[in-house]
Design an enzyme around this catalytic site. Sequence first.
Site, PDB file in Angstrom:
ATOM      1  CB  VAL A 136      11.941  -5.869   4.610  1.00 46.56           C
ATOM      2  CG1 VAL A 136      11.759  -6.090   6.100  1.00 46.56           C
ATOM      3  CG2 VAL A 136      11.706  -7.161   3.844  1.00 46.56           C
ATOM      4  CB  ALA A 137      11.666  -2.068   7.618  1.00 43.70           C
TER       5      ALA A 137
ATOM      6  CE  LYS B 227       0.973   1.460   4.336  1.00 45.12           C
ATOM      7  NZ  LYS B 227       1.830   2.611   4.554  1.00 45.12           N
TER       8      LYS B 227
ATOM      9  CB  ALA C  40       1.627  -2.091   4.689  1.00 50.97           C
TER      10      ALA C  40
ATOM     11  CG  ASP D 233      -0.734  -0.345   7.625  1.00 50.67           C
ATOM     12  OD1 ASP D 233      -1.542   0.557   7.907  1.00 50.67           O
ATOM     13  OD2 ASP D 233       0.492  -0.183   7.568  1.00 50.67           O
TER      14      ASP D 233
HETATM   15  P1  ATP Z   1       4.749  -0.933   9.222  1.00 49.55           P
HETATM   16  O1  ATP Z   1       3.595  -1.786   8.760  1.00 49.55           O
HETATM   17  O2  ATP Z   1       5.204  -1.189  10.622  1.00 49.55           O
HETATM   18  O3  ATP Z   1       4.649   0.486   8.815  1.00 49.55           O
HETATM   19  P2  ATP Z   1       6.570  -1.281   7.059  1.00 49.55           P
HETATM   20  O4  ATP Z   1       5.557  -1.221   6.004  1.00 49.55           O
HETATM   21  O5  ATP Z   1       7.523  -0.139   7.137  1.00 49.55           O
HETATM   22  O6  ATP Z   1       5.950  -1.539   8.460  1.00 49.55           O
HETATM   23  P3  ATP Z   1       7.179  -4.116   6.925  1.00 49.55           P
HETATM   24  O7  ATP Z   1       7.864  -4.643   5.725  1.00 49.55           O
HETATM   25  O8  ATP Z   1       5.771  -4.464   7.137  1.00 49.55           O
HETATM   26  O9  ATP Z   1       7.438  -2.565   6.920  1.00 49.55           O
HETATM   27  O10 ATP Z   1       8.056  -4.583   8.175  1.00 49.55           O
HETATM   28  C1  ATP Z   1       8.007  -4.049   9.477  1.00 49.55           C
HETATM   29  C2  ATP Z   1       8.719  -5.025  10.407  1.00 49.55           C
HETATM   30  O11 ATP Z   1       7.923  -6.195  10.546  1.00 49.55           O
HETATM   31  C3  ATP Z   1      10.052  -5.525   9.876  1.00 49.55           C
HETATM   32  O12 ATP Z   1      11.103  -4.731  10.320  1.00 49.55           O
HETATM   33  C4  ATP Z   1      10.138  -6.947  10.417  1.00 49.55           C
HETATM   34  O13 ATP Z   1      10.906  -6.996  11.594  1.00 49.55           O
HETATM   35  C5  ATP Z   1       8.725  -7.333  10.784  1.00 49.55           C
HETATM   36  N1  ATP Z   1       8.152  -8.459   9.978  1.00 49.55           N
HETATM   37  C6  ATP Z   1       7.494  -9.523  10.475  1.00 49.55           C
HETATM   38  N2  ATP Z   1       7.064 -10.330   9.503  1.00 49.55           N
HETATM   39  C7  ATP Z   1       7.451  -9.803   8.339  1.00 49.55           C
HETATM   40  C8  ATP Z   1       7.268 -10.187   6.970  1.00 49.55           C
HETATM   41  N3  ATP Z   1       6.599 -11.287   6.612  1.00 49.55           N
HETATM   42  N4  ATP Z   1       7.793  -9.380   6.032  1.00 49.55           N
HETATM   43  C9  ATP Z   1       8.445  -8.250   6.388  1.00 49.55           C
HETATM   44  N5  ATP Z   1       8.643  -7.856   7.653  1.00 49.55           N
HETATM   45  C10 ATP Z   1       8.153  -8.614   8.636  1.00 49.55           C
END
Ligand code: ATP
Length: 306
Positions: A100-101, A11, A105, A141
């Site tokens: 990731v992160a 998203k 989301a 999310d």
């Molecule tokens: P948020 O939803 O917290 O804003 P984001 O969109 O920035 O997060 P994500 O890729 O969802 O980032 O990852 C946030 C954290 O979730 C990562 O740093 C990781 O430690 C944890 N995590 C747990 N499971 C997963 C997964 N399947 N994929 C990615 N990250 C994961």
Amino acid sequence: MTAVTVRAPAKINLHLGVGAPGADGFHPLTTVYQAIGLCDDVTAGPSLDWDLAVTVPAWMDAAGIPLLGENIVDRAAALLAAHHDLAMTGEVVITKAIPVAGGLAGGSADAAAALVALDRLWAAATSDDDLLALAALLGSDVPFALVGGTALGTGRGEVVTPIDDRGTWWWVLVPSDEGLSTPKVYRHFDKLFPDAPATPPPADALLDAVASEDPLRLAELLHNDLQLPAIDLRPDLGRLIDRGQNEGALRGIVSGSGPTCVFLCESADHARDLAGALGHHADGREHPAVLVANGPVAGAHLVEYV
Ligand code: ATP
């Protein structure tokens, strides 16, 4: 059945209004989500035990992804199993494409995909309402990753109301070499905006721009309250946004809490040209990836059932 594969989208937030944290520590949001064509897949097959593996594309560093027992997919599985009083079994593979992160989301997409895939694998026939309620327990999310399209998010973002969006919007995404912690960005928001309202104002102007199907109008109204704190923590993001806009993006913004920056373009060709121009940092180093995606796309959905 040998396996079921469910695809769930990343998203971006076309609008992200953040209020002052409530007594529970959570920030109230008024946000407009859009699901874009950058998706993770979750494949689940039968097994007597529980096993989870993750595969990533060559450009992605898998180090930040928690493995078996710690992954959000484990939590999704445990929650769904408990809801139906079933054993948590399955051989699950997450195929990542969402950085990731990154503020996209990706973890939430995986959780939503896992709920739908395991619901099928276990023939649990969970109602849509129950799936949405379980999703909200997993993260703010996650309900949107089930619903997809373009939608208004209120509460903590977990109360999702779909919006009629007939546009096709073209985006260039530039993920960062380094993640940015969502809680850290919110803490910095609190420091910079101690007088944030209890409820963030509605996003009506943005919704009108979505209805207009006019990218120039949408570009003017894209808004993210977390952009300033994110750029304050990571000045390179501000420089990247300026560069993208100088290279012809209609507008660049930080996605969610960052650090991925997204650039709105006029067309698919425009997006591909911009992605070419942004392939490298200003100092010549290559970005890990520069991606083109359009939105809105569907939420978590079955792509293979064998
Ligand atoms: P948020 O939803 O917290 O804003 P984001 O969109 O920035 O997060 P994500 O890729 O969802 O980032 O990852 C946030 C954290 O979730 C990562 O740093 C990781 O430690 C944890 N995590 C747990 N499971 C997963 C997964 N399947 N994929 C990615 N990250 C994961």
